[in-house]
Design an enzyme around this catalytic site. Structure first.
Site, PDB file in Angstrom:
ATOM      1  N   ASP A 100      66.952  49.685  91.585  1.00 59.49           N
ATOM      2  CA  ASP A 100      65.432  48.978  91.916  1.00 59.49           C
ATOM      3  C   ASP A 100      64.303  49.012  90.608  1.00 59.49           C
ATOM      4  OD1 ASP A 100      63.706  46.644  93.280  1.00 59.49           O
ATOM      5  OD2 ASP A 100      62.533  49.435  93.041  1.00 59.49           O
ATOM      6  N   GLU A 111      69.195  43.893  91.048  1.00 60.21           N
ATOM      7  CA  GLU A 111      69.552  42.467  92.178  1.00 60.21           C
ATOM      8  C   GLU A 111      69.551  41.666  90.478  1.00 60.21           C
ATOM      9  OE1 GLU A 111      65.843  43.449  94.560  1.00 60.21           O
ATOM     10  OE2 GLU A 111      65.229  44.066  92.891  1.00 60.21           O
ATOM     11  N   ASP A 157      60.743  51.682  96.674  1.00 61.72           N
ATOM     12  CA  ASP A 157      61.641  51.552  95.308  1.00 61.72           C
ATOM     13  C   ASP A 157      62.566  52.190  96.471  1.00 61.72           C
ATOM     14  OD1 ASP A 157      59.469  49.936  93.836  1.00 61.72           O
ATOM     15  OD2 ASP A 157      59.011  52.063  93.089  1.00 61.72           O
TER      16      ASP A 157
END
Length: 336
Positions: free
Chosen positions: A156, A240, A320
């Site tokens: 992340d 991501e 996170d």
């Protein structure tokens, strides 16, 4: 050469309504050398590469036009904007501590690492008073590493910490631009006070460029170190699939996002993983922060909420880390 090629394309379209291709302009180079003998002092493939760059600029223009983006028509390059040239196939040779460049001669170089594989291209770049030689090499594709579930990691990306992994490791975000901002603003004021065209202004601009380069080099160094740690430790990295270009348009976070250089970190990790025979996957970022990685329920949070506390299953974790766990779970569900 670049500006001449651009002018020729513009004139041909305005007067004859036709678009010139790269190959059409390439065929005219021998005739151009007879008219303008100064081009004989440049290696033929370097000249061809200049026209190829111009063609790529046109292709990018039409692509942006088609997708509805701000088109940005190719423009004429000033002396200070065109700062590199490329030998795409031949015309260069490395011998010990020297590189031999066709039409230029032997130059002493400092090799910071050994070259592996077959050298394909050589690009010479002039930046802030320094010259750099960049060689692209072709190497054999490494054997892919078999991904073990326990050795896959979700990553992340953030602003407080640059990267947070699904196993709870926090990689620091040094925020190089923020720390250098006072010096940059001071030097920018010095540039603004100098008379345009004066030698003092040129010196001030050079000093400002050096400061920006120092910040960029520090940022690149951080991205290299973090990406190297990730690739060495894990067999599969899951990021991501973020639209960073759109995110940077948010005025509140634009400076922090640019300083964090997420795209650079992802790029470095991707090519390092490819060289090591490892894998990088990208997943949809939708609700990775809001979803509980333990029970799968949505737990709404604001940006200020730094702890994930699930009221459904009682799972508590840093927000996170929770997001990184969701990311790796999505990555493992993908088919290779």
């Amino acid at each position: 050469m670049y500006n001449s090629g651009l002018e020729q394309r513009i004139t041909a379209y305005k007067k004859q309504g036709k678009s010139l291709s790269f190959y059409t302009q390439k065929k005219e180079l021998p005739v151009l050398k007879k008219v303008l003998p100064e081009f004989k002092s440049v290696h033929s493939q370097v000249l061809q590469n200049v026209l190829e760059r111009l063609d790529k600029a046109y292709q990018a223009f039409f692509r942006r036009l088609k997708s509805g983006e701000k088109a940005g028509f190719p423009r004429f390059q000033g002396r200070n904007r065109y700062n590199s040239f490329t030998y795409p196939q031949s015309g260069f040779k490395i011998s010990g501590k020297h590189v031999e460049l066709s039409k230029i001669g032997n130059l002493r170089i400092h090799k910071h690492q050994k070259l592996k594989g077959t050298i394909k291209t050589c690009t010479i770049t002039h930046k802030n008073g320094q010259f750099y030689a960049c060689f692209s090499c072709e190497i054999k594709k490494p054997t892919p590493t078999k991904v073990r579930e326990r050795n896959a990691v979700g990553i992340d990306l953030g602003l407080t910490h640059l990267a947070i992994t699904s196993d709870g490791v926090f990689h620091k975000n040094p925020k190089h631009l923020k720390h250098a901002e006072r010096k940059l603003k001071k030097q920018q004021r010095i540039v603004s006070k100098k008379k345009k065209g004066s030698n003092r202004r040129k010196k001030a601009v050079y000093q400002l460029a050096k400061l920006h380069e120092k910040v960029a080099n520090k940022r690149k160094d951080t991205a290299h170190k973090v990406s190297r740690k990730l690739v060495d430790q894990y067999d599969m990295l899951v990021f991501e699939d973020l639209n960073i270009q759109r995110m940077v348009k948010d005025k509140e976070y634009a400076k922090g996002l640019a300083d964090s250089a997420w795209r650079q970190l992802i790029g470095f990790a991707t090519y390092k993983a490819a060289n090591a025979g490892k894998e990088v996957r990208f997943v949809n970022p939708y609700n990775t922060t809001q979803r509980c990685s333990s029970c799968g329920e949505l737990v709404k949070k604001t940006i200020k909420d730094r702890i994930h506390d699930c009221s459904f299953c009682g799972y508590t974790e840093d927000r996170d880390v929770n997001a990184a766990i969701n990311i790796v779970q999505l990555g493992l569900k993908q088919t290779a």
